[in-house]
Design a protein around this motif. Structure first.
Motif, PDB file in Angstrom:
ATOM      1  N   SER A 137       1.832   0.081   1.064  1.00 31.21           N
ATOM      2  CA  SER A 137       2.942   0.990   0.726  1.00 31.21           C
ATOM      3  C   SER A 137       4.210   0.148   0.584  1.00 31.21           C
ATOM      4  O   SER A 137       4.216  -1.043   0.907  1.00 31.21           O
ATOM      5  N   GLU A 138       5.295   0.769   0.127  1.00 26.43           N
ATOM      6  CA  GLU A 138       6.552   0.023  -0.069  1.00 26.43           C
ATOM      7  C   GLU A 138       7.057  -0.583   1.244  1.00 26.43           C
ATOM      8  O   GLU A 138       7.473  -1.741   1.287  1.00 26.43           O
ATOM      9  N   GLN A 139       6.996   0.221   2.333  1.00 24.42           N
ATOM     10  CA  GLN A 139       7.452  -0.287   3.643  1.00 24.42           C
ATOM     11  C   GLN A 139       6.539  -1.412   4.141  1.00 24.42           C
ATOM     12  O   GLN A 139       7.009  -2.420   4.660  1.00 24.42           O
ATOM     13  N   GLU A 140       5.226  -1.226   3.952  1.00 28.38           N
ATOM     14  CA  GLU A 140       4.265  -2.259   4.370  1.00 28.38           C
ATOM     15  C   GLU A 140       4.473  -3.545   3.579  1.00 28.38           C
ATOM     16  O   GLU A 140       4.358  -4.647   4.115  1.00 28.38           O
ATOM     17  N   HIS A 141       4.790  -3.384   2.284  1.00 24.81           N
ATOM     18  CA  HIS A 141       5.001  -4.570   1.441  1.00 24.81           C
ATOM     19  C   HIS A 141       6.238  -5.344   1.904  1.00 24.81           C
ATOM     20  O   HIS A 141       6.227  -6.582   1.935  1.00 24.81           O
ATOM     21  N   ALA A 142       7.304  -4.628   2.250  1.00 22.22           N
ATOM     22  CA  ALA A 142       8.530  -5.285   2.736  1.00 22.22           C
ATOM     23  C   ALA A 142       8.236  -6.093   4.000  1.00 22.22           C
ATOM     24  O   ALA A 142       8.703  -7.230   4.155  1.00 22.22           O
ATOM     25  N   LEU A 143       7.435  -5.515   4.886  1.00 26.30           N
ATOM     26  CA  LEU A 143       7.047  -6.205   6.117  1.00 26.30           C
ATOM     27  C   LEU A 143       6.159  -7.421   5.804  1.00 26.30           C
ATOM     28  O   LEU A 143       6.332  -8.498   6.392  1.00 26.30           O
ATOM     29  N   GLU A 180       8.383 -10.309   4.524  1.00 25.50           N
ATOM     30  CA  GLU A 180       9.135 -10.938   5.618  1.00 25.50           C
ATOM     31  C   GLU A 180       8.222 -11.792   6.498  1.00 25.50           C
ATOM     32  O   GLU A 180       8.573 -12.906   6.881  1.00 25.50           O
ATOM     33  N   GLN A 217       8.865  -4.473  -3.920  1.00 24.17           N
ATOM     34  CA  GLN A 217       7.445  -4.407  -4.270  1.00 24.17           C
ATOM     35  C   GLN A 217       7.215  -4.556  -5.774  1.00 24.17           C
ATOM     36  O   GLN A 217       6.187  -5.076  -6.193  1.00 24.17           O
ATOM     37  N   THR A 235      12.539  -3.221  -7.265  1.00 24.20           N
ATOM     38  CA  THR A 235      12.360  -3.017  -5.829  1.00 24.20           C
ATOM     39  C   THR A 235      11.670  -4.278  -5.308  1.00 24.20           C
ATOM     40  O   THR A 235      11.196  -5.100  -6.095  1.00 24.20           O
TER      41      THR A 235
END
Length: 436
Positions: free
Chosen positions: A30-36, A39, A326, A324
């Protein structure tokens, strides 16, 4: 079905199935998982090289880091030292993929990738090409690339072509008789796609235009044409679409990294956010907002054999405001950092500006096939061109008027008609070069 391409990667020690599996997992985030994920991978790759790579330790000057933006920018000059001095602990030419950059930036160097990182590069290529129905195991490629001319290098490349299911057209001879021979191959062979250097493919399209031939009429199996390594201008894209009768896809990559951006089916230049982290930075080495131009700096998130962290690839570009983390979109590639002309007034302008101005005028009648521009003095530019007949005074005056209007007056130009233009030893055509 016998998958010879995948098998050849496996036999060379590249774990392609494992890489494909990890890529699928990254794409499913997901978008949040991809950001993590981004990082974590940034932290992981920097920590690894600070602990295991003396070349990178020396460059950074510290053993741990807190702020990403404080990390130094790695440039090509840093990398022009023996590869042996740049390997991470546990890696060598025996267990890594070794290659050298083309040197089109004027700063060639040898680089290394660990075998898993290189397998991920191929997984990324396979995934993106599949957007257009291309399968590396079964699709037959018409390849417009350079080829080593020495016996051993030539044979090695031909074997790779066979294993990769591709037929290579040598681009060192692009005369009309040579292009006629290429055309005959398209009549005989069932090619699925074209891939190669932009300038050579455009030249072939101009040849077809002159003969009033649509390529897909004589080779109906063709699905797509993917151009790479050189700038694709909008007028050239229109010409290619018309003469080939298939979609034209723009690819942007670097051998030392991966595919950086690939045109998706929505006509967007989608940046690789799975194996790379791409930043646009200003003159103070700080990231700029989406929509603002700057230097393209790239981090290879998986390469443990050799650090490419905040690596300045030497290009100027803009990420689209719609980007974005992602799904970053490359809005524009403005050229290389060393492709800027400094004018007598002190004004600095991208070399591509000259190219756009002259291109629109001297290609009106299709007489000029190719040209390059060189800045030899502050106020002197040499235009070398290949054409059927020499440029006339009216055309030259039109170019001068346009340059006066768009740049500044009193610049001097020398026009030289040539039979062929000088290309790099890999067949690339550098369209603008400052010799100052």
């Amino acid at each position: 079905m016998f998958r010879i391409f995948d098998l050849s990667l496996l036999l060379n020690g590249f774990p392609i199935e494992k890489a494909k599996k990890e890529l699928r997992e990254i794409l499913a985030l997901s978008e949040q998982e991809h950001a993590l994920f981004i990082e974590n991978k940034k932290q992981e790759i920097v920590t690894f090289h600070l602990e295991n790579n003396s070349f990178y330790q020396e460059l950074v000057g510290i053993k741990t880091f807190k702020n990403w933006n404080d990390l130094p920018i790695l440039n090509k000059k840093n990398l022009q030292k023996p590869l042996l001095e740049r390997f991470s602990k546990g890696y060598s030419s025996k267990n890594s993929y070794i290659n050298k950059t083309s040197g089109s930036s004027g700063e060639p160097f040898v680089f290394a990738k660990d075998k898993y990182s290189h397998a991920l590069t191929w997984a990324s290529n396979i995934y993106r090409f599949s957007w257009y129905g291309i399968d590396f195991n079964t699709s037959f490629q018409a390849r417009f690339y350079g080829i080593p001319l020495d016996f051993l290098g030539n044979k090695k490349e031909r074997v790779k072509d066979f294993l990769s299911n591709r037929y290579r057209f040598s681009i060192f001879n692009l005369s009309d008789p040579a292009l006629e021979v290429m055309l005959k191959e398209f009549e005989k062979k069932k090619f699925d796609y074209i891939n190669g250097y932009t300038s050579s493919i455009v030249l072939f399209a101009k040849f077809l235009q002159k003969k009033n031939i649509i390529l897909s009429d004589i080779c109906p199996t063709l699905k797509v044409c993917i151009v790479t390594s050189e700038m694709l201008f909008e007028e050239d894209k229109i010409l290619l679409e018309k003469q080939f009768g298939i979609p034209i896809v723009n690819e942007y990559g670097a051998s030392e990294l991966d595919l950086i951006a690939f045109q998706n089916t929505e006509q967007q230049w989608q940046v690789n956010a799975e194996t790379l982290f791409v930043e646009i930075i200003d003159e103070n080495d700080q990231p700029v907002p989406y929509g603002v131009s700057g230097r393209i700096v790239i981090t290879s998130l998986f390469n443990k054999a050799h650090p490419f962290i905040r690596y300045d690839i030497g290009d100027i570009g803009i990420l689209d405001e719609k980007s974005t983390l992602q799904k970053p979109i490359l809005k524009k590639l403005l050229g290389r950092t060393n492709d800027f002309a400094v004018l007598p007034s002190g004004k600095k302008t991208p070399g591509l500006t000259f190219y756009y101005i002259t291109k629109s005028i001297i290609e009106d009648d299709g007489n000029v096939k190719e040209f390059v521009i060189k800045q030899t003095k502050l106020d002197l530019f040499e235009i070398e061109y290949v054409s059927e007949k020499e440029l006339n005074l009216e055309q030259i005056n039109k170019i001068k008027q346009a340059i006066d209007l768009y740049l500044e007056p009193d610049l001097k130009f020398k026009f030289t008609r040539k039979r062929i233009l000088d290309r790099s030893n890999r067949g690339k055509l550098k369209q603008f070069k400052s010799l100052l």
